[in-house]
Design a protein around this motif. Structure first.
Motif, PDB file in Angstrom:
ATOM      1  N   UNK A 120      38.053  37.790  46.397  1.00  0.00           N
ATOM      2  CA  UNK A 120      38.137  37.947  47.857  1.00  0.00           C
ATOM      3  C   UNK A 120      39.459  38.616  48.229  1.00  0.00           C
ATOM      4  N   UNK A 121      40.535  38.209  47.566  1.00  0.00           N
ATOM      5  CA  UNK A 121      41.843  38.793  47.852  1.00  0.00           C
ATOM      6  C   UNK A 121      41.895  40.256  47.425  1.00  0.00           C
ATOM      7  N   UNK A 122      41.317  40.550  46.253  1.00  0.00           N
ATOM      8  CA  UNK A 122      41.268  41.948  45.809  1.00  0.00           C
ATOM      9  C   UNK A 122      40.426  42.780  46.773  1.00  0.00           C
ATOM     10  N   UNK A 123      39.370  42.170  47.289  1.00  0.00           N
ATOM     11  CA  UNK A 123      38.551  42.851  48.284  1.00  0.00           C
ATOM     12  C   UNK A 123      39.349  43.162  49.535  1.00  0.00           C
ATOM     13  N   UNK A 124      40.251  42.241  49.917  1.00  0.00           N
ATOM     14  CA  UNK A 124      41.093  42.453  51.106  1.00  0.00           C
ATOM     15  C   UNK A 124      42.015  43.652  50.912  1.00  0.00           C
ATOM     16  N   UNK A 125      42.529  43.846  49.680  1.00  0.00           N
ATOM     17  CA  UNK A 125      43.395  44.996  49.426  1.00  0.00           C
ATOM     18  C   UNK A 125      42.629  46.308  49.545  1.00  0.00           C
ATOM     19  N   UNK A 126      41.320  46.272  49.255  1.00  0.00           N
ATOM     20  CA  UNK A 126      40.497  47.480  49.367  1.00  0.00           C
ATOM     21  C   UNK A 126      40.161  47.771  50.825  1.00  0.00           C
ATOM     22  N   UNK A 127      39.695  46.755  51.545  1.00  0.00           N
ATOM     23  CA  UNK A 127      39.215  46.980  52.917  1.00  0.00           C
ATOM     24  C   UNK A 127      40.355  47.093  53.919  1.00  0.00           C
ATOM     25  N   UNK A 146      58.051  42.455  47.073  1.00  0.00           N
ATOM     26  CA  UNK A 146      56.627  42.605  47.351  1.00  0.00           C
ATOM     27  C   UNK A 146      55.949  43.481  46.332  1.00  0.00           C
ATOM     28  N   UNK A 147      56.575  44.604  45.979  1.00  0.00           N
ATOM     29  CA  UNK A 147      56.011  45.503  44.980  1.00  0.00           C
ATOM     30  C   UNK A 147      55.965  44.823  43.611  1.00  0.00           C
ATOM     31  N   UNK A 148      57.053  44.133  43.258  1.00  0.00           N
ATOM     32  CA  UNK A 148      57.088  43.428  41.977  1.00  0.00           C
ATOM     33  C   UNK A 148      56.028  42.346  41.883  1.00  0.00           C
ATOM     34  N   UNK A 149      55.859  41.575  42.971  1.00  0.00           N
ATOM     35  CA  UNK A 149      54.828  40.529  42.984  1.00  0.00           C
ATOM     36  C   UNK A 149      53.448  41.146  42.836  1.00  0.00           C
ATOM     37  N   UNK A 150      53.251  42.311  43.469  1.00  0.00           N
ATOM     38  CA  UNK A 150      51.974  43.003  43.339  1.00  0.00           C
ATOM     39  C   UNK A 150      51.698  43.426  41.912  1.00  0.00           C
ATOM     40  N   UNK A 151      52.718  43.931  41.234  1.00  0.00           N
ATOM     41  CA  UNK A 151      52.553  44.330  39.835  1.00  0.00           C
ATOM     42  C   UNK A 151      52.226  43.122  38.953  1.00  0.00           C
ATOM     43  N   UNK A 152      52.954  42.028  39.156  1.00  0.00           N
ATOM     44  CA  UNK A 152      52.705  40.823  38.356  1.00  0.00           C
ATOM     45  C   UNK A 152      51.285  40.307  38.580  1.00  0.00           C
ATOM     46  N   UNK A 153      50.847  40.325  39.834  1.00  0.00           N
ATOM     47  CA  UNK A 153      49.488  39.877  40.157  1.00  0.00           C
ATOM     48  C   UNK A 153      48.452  40.809  39.531  1.00  0.00           C
ATOM     49  N   UNK A 154      48.731  42.103  39.580  1.00  0.00           N
ATOM     50  CA  UNK A 154      47.781  43.100  39.055  1.00  0.00           C
ATOM     51  C   UNK A 154      47.580  42.948  37.552  1.00  0.00           C
ATOM     52  N   UNK A 155      48.667  42.685  36.841  1.00  0.00           N
ATOM     53  CA  UNK A 155      48.590  42.619  35.378  1.00  0.00           C
ATOM     54  C   UNK A 155      48.578  41.191  34.835  1.00  0.00           C
ATOM     55  N   UNK A 156      48.260  40.222  35.730  1.00  0.00           N
ATOM     56  CA  UNK A 156      48.085  38.818  35.328  1.00  0.00           C
ATOM     57  C   UNK A 156      49.287  38.262  34.571  1.00  0.00           C
ATOM     58  N   UNK A 157      50.479  38.544  35.063  1.00  0.00           N
ATOM     59  CA  UNK A 157      51.697  38.028  34.435  1.00  0.00           C
ATOM     60  C   UNK A 157      51.864  36.543  34.760  1.00  0.00           C
ATOM     61  N   UNK A 158      52.838  35.929  34.112  1.00  0.00           N
ATOM     62  CA  UNK A 158      53.095  34.512  34.313  1.00  0.00           C
ATOM     63  C   UNK A 158      53.445  34.206  35.771  1.00  0.00           C
ATOM     64  N   UNK A 195      47.662  50.141  44.095  1.00  0.00           N
ATOM     65  CA  UNK A 195      47.137  51.504  44.072  1.00  0.00           C
ATOM     66  C   UNK A 195      47.102  52.066  42.663  1.00  0.00           C
ATOM     67  N   UNK A 196      46.337  53.143  42.506  1.00  0.00           N
ATOM     68  CA  UNK A 196      46.250  53.821  41.209  1.00  0.00           C
ATOM     69  C   UNK A 196      47.627  54.326  40.798  1.00  0.00           C
ATOM     70  N   UNK A 197      47.883  54.341  39.494  1.00  0.00           N
ATOM     71  CA  UNK A 197      49.192  54.772  39.007  1.00  0.00           C
ATOM     72  C   UNK A 197      49.517  56.206  39.420  1.00  0.00           C
TER      73      UNK A 197
END
Length: 565
Positions: free
Chosen positions: A250-257, A454-466, A519-521
């Motif tokens: 649902x959260x990933x969907x929110x980033x798209x819409x 915010x950007x760092x948290x997004x990266x960690x969330x995207x790549x399933x970091x600790x 976003x895409x790299x």
């Protein structure tokens, strides 16, 4: 040897002088001036025509936001998210409401001039930041306009092919696009449509507003009809399970819409053509967004209720859903609504682009030809024609869908900067310079730290970091927010005020940069390359021609109280 040393010293001195000039120019900012210091552009023969009322602005915002995406994006995201896509749209809408509140405050603070995020950044921060914000936004607008034009041409041809005389008789290169290799794609109809819309926009804001209002009302009526027609076909059993893939989907969907709501900034860019900007701009920005959220939620509930989420179509999900229920006439209405939606989105997009070029032309960051306003039509004809030419070339020759995944960089960047501008402009009344330079630097460092977190948290969330690292970034962001809250003094603002400053704008910055990380790299690469190129353009042209105190630029003007009421 002495001669050599001397020339080396001269070269070093020259280089130092160039760098000094560059930074002194780059760090220039506009000064907020009072009505006593500057006359309103309304009284200037070179100004734009004030013809937009509150309803026009609301329709402008809806026209910019509700495109064919409401008939497509809602279904495609629902397929990956399930019925919980409704929550995705609510979350994204809530985030956009906060962004809209920031825009609304600045729109009333700068009610006399065009420029939007560029103008706000120029006043709150500096010239180079403003120029970079403009360049990122403009690339988004140019590619977006070309992409929408090609989609519009595709829909127009699809509707024409409903008639037997056109069925299978329209060549691909006319409307659907004839691919030549991977990048080139010939399309004749898209540039023709762009030329027609450019002519309408050049004729005047009254004419273009009338077209936008008619098309926007048409598509809103169609969407409402679709929602009510679909409501009778809903099977509540299809809403269970509501979140089959969990909350993360649902959260990933929110980033798209999130990007489905983009468009209310167009209202802020119409400041100079608004009849009563201090009253009507906040109404236009917030009301248009509320209407869009309501329509999106309604469509989401209908499509997930009509068809099990696993069987929702990908290309035309809403139309396919009604066809499966034997309601083909609704599918035809959806196609008409898509054409109306794309037309208004494209019209408003072209309008906003020309007004941004107008603002930079006035300030000298672009050639002065962009600043010229037609004496009779009261429109920036040169800027409008340039925007139409760029979009027509892109739409007619390139497969712009290949470029679509580098979009939204400018939007997220612009939204983040606008939120930061709200905070920075509250620190002081710049006409009296109350904030010390050390306090100013401290505040800017905190804003940058929050954006990086915010950007760092997004990266960690995207790549399933600790989660530990994510928690640490949140702690740093909260600490920076606390510094902004407790160590800065925030002045009251004239007109509409964004509530919860600095906390709400800070949340905006963090979440926008979180989305930036999703976003895409290639989008990140585009951001870096374009920034480097535009710094070069500024160094060669902008720093020598820009004038933040240009006579043609009205920087800050508050309407008399009797005009606001």
């Amino acid at each position: 040897m002495g001669s050599h040393d001397n020339s080396g010293g001269i070269s070093s001195s020259s280089s130092s002088s160039c760098c000094s000039r560059f930074w002194s120019s780059a760090l220039r900012a506009k000064r907020l001036t009072s009505p006593a210091e500057k006359a309103s552009r309304s009284n200037s023969s070179g100004g734009l025509s004030r013809r937009l009322g509150a309803l026009d602005l609301v329709l402008l915002g809806i026209g910019a936001s509700i495109g064919a995406g409401i008939f497509v994006v809602t279904g495609t995201v629902a397929r990956d998210t399930g019925p919980g896509v409704t929550i995705s749209f609510i979350l994204a809408g809530a985030s956009c409401v906060i962004n809209a509140l920031c825009y609304a405050e600045l729109a009333t603070r700068f009610p006399a001039v065009v420029g939007g995020a560029y103008l706000y950044a120029y006043t709150a921060f500096n010239e180079l930041t403003a120029f970079l914000v403009f360049s990122q936004l403009m690339l988004d607008y140019h590619i977006g306009a070309a992409s929408i034009a090609r989609s519009l041409a595709n829909y127009v041809v699809t509707i024409l092919e409903l008639f037997p005389v056109f069925k299978d008789n329209i060549p691909l290169w006319i409307g659907h696009g004839q691919d030549i290799g991977g990048v080139l794609s010939i399309n004749l109809l898209a540039p023709v449509l762009l030329v027609l819309l450019t002519v309408i926009l050049c004729r005047g804001v009254g004419e273009s507003s009338a077209v936008n209002s008619f098309m926007t009302v048409t598509k809103v009526v169609i969407v409402i009809f679709v929602i009510f027609a679909g409501a009778f076909e809903v099977d509540v059993a299809n809403w269970s399970p509501f979140a089959p893939y969990g909350f993360k989907s649902i959260f990933q969907g929110a980033t798209v819409v999130f990007f489905a709501y983009v468009g209310f900034d167009a209202v802020a860019n119409s400041a100079e053509e608004s009849k009563k900007p201090q009253r009507d701009l906040p109404i236009g920005i917030i009301a248009s967004l509320v209407v869009c959220i309501s329509l999106y939620i309604g469509v989401c509930l209908v499509i997930t209720g009509m068809v099990p989420y696993k069987f929702i179509g990908e290309d035309a999900p809403l139309a396919e859903a009604f066809t499966s229920k034997g309601l083909k006439y609704v599918s035809v209405l959806i196609s008409i609504g898509a054409v109306a939606g794309l037309t208004t989105t494209l019209l408003v997009g072209l309008y906003v682009q020309s007004r941004l070029y107008l603002g930079l032309g006035r300030d000298g960051l672009l050639p002065s030809i962009f600043a010229k306003v037609h004496s009779k039509l009261h429109t920036p004809v040169h800027s409008q024609v340039w925007v139409g030419i760029v979009a027509s070339v892109l739409a007619g020759l390139l497969n712009v869908h290949v470029l679509s995944h580098v979009l939204s960089v400018g939007t997220l960047t612009g939204y983040s900067v606008v939120s930061a501008c709200v905070v920075a402009l509250r620190w002081s009344n710049k006409t009296s310079g109350e904030v010390s330079s050390s306090a100013w630097r401290e505040g800017v460092v905190c804003l940058v730290a929050i954006a990086i977190c915010g950007f760092g948290a997004g990266l960690l969330y995207r790549y399933d970091a600790s989660l530990i690292y994510l928690f640490l970034l949140l702690v740093v962001a909260i600490a920076a927010s606390a510094v902004l809250y407790f160590r800065q003094v925030y002045a009251d603002t004239p007109g509409f005020s964004c509530p919860g400053v600095p906390l709400l704008p800070v949340i905006c910055i963090f979440f926008n940069m979180f989305l930036f990380a999703q976003l895409h790299q290639e989008a990140w690469i585009r951001f870096v390359i374009l920034s480097v190129v535009m710094v070069g353009v500024y160094a060669i042209y902008g720093q020598y021609h820009a004038d933040p105190n240009a006579e043609e630029t009205v920087i800050y003007y508050r309407l008399p109280e009797e005009e606001v009421r």
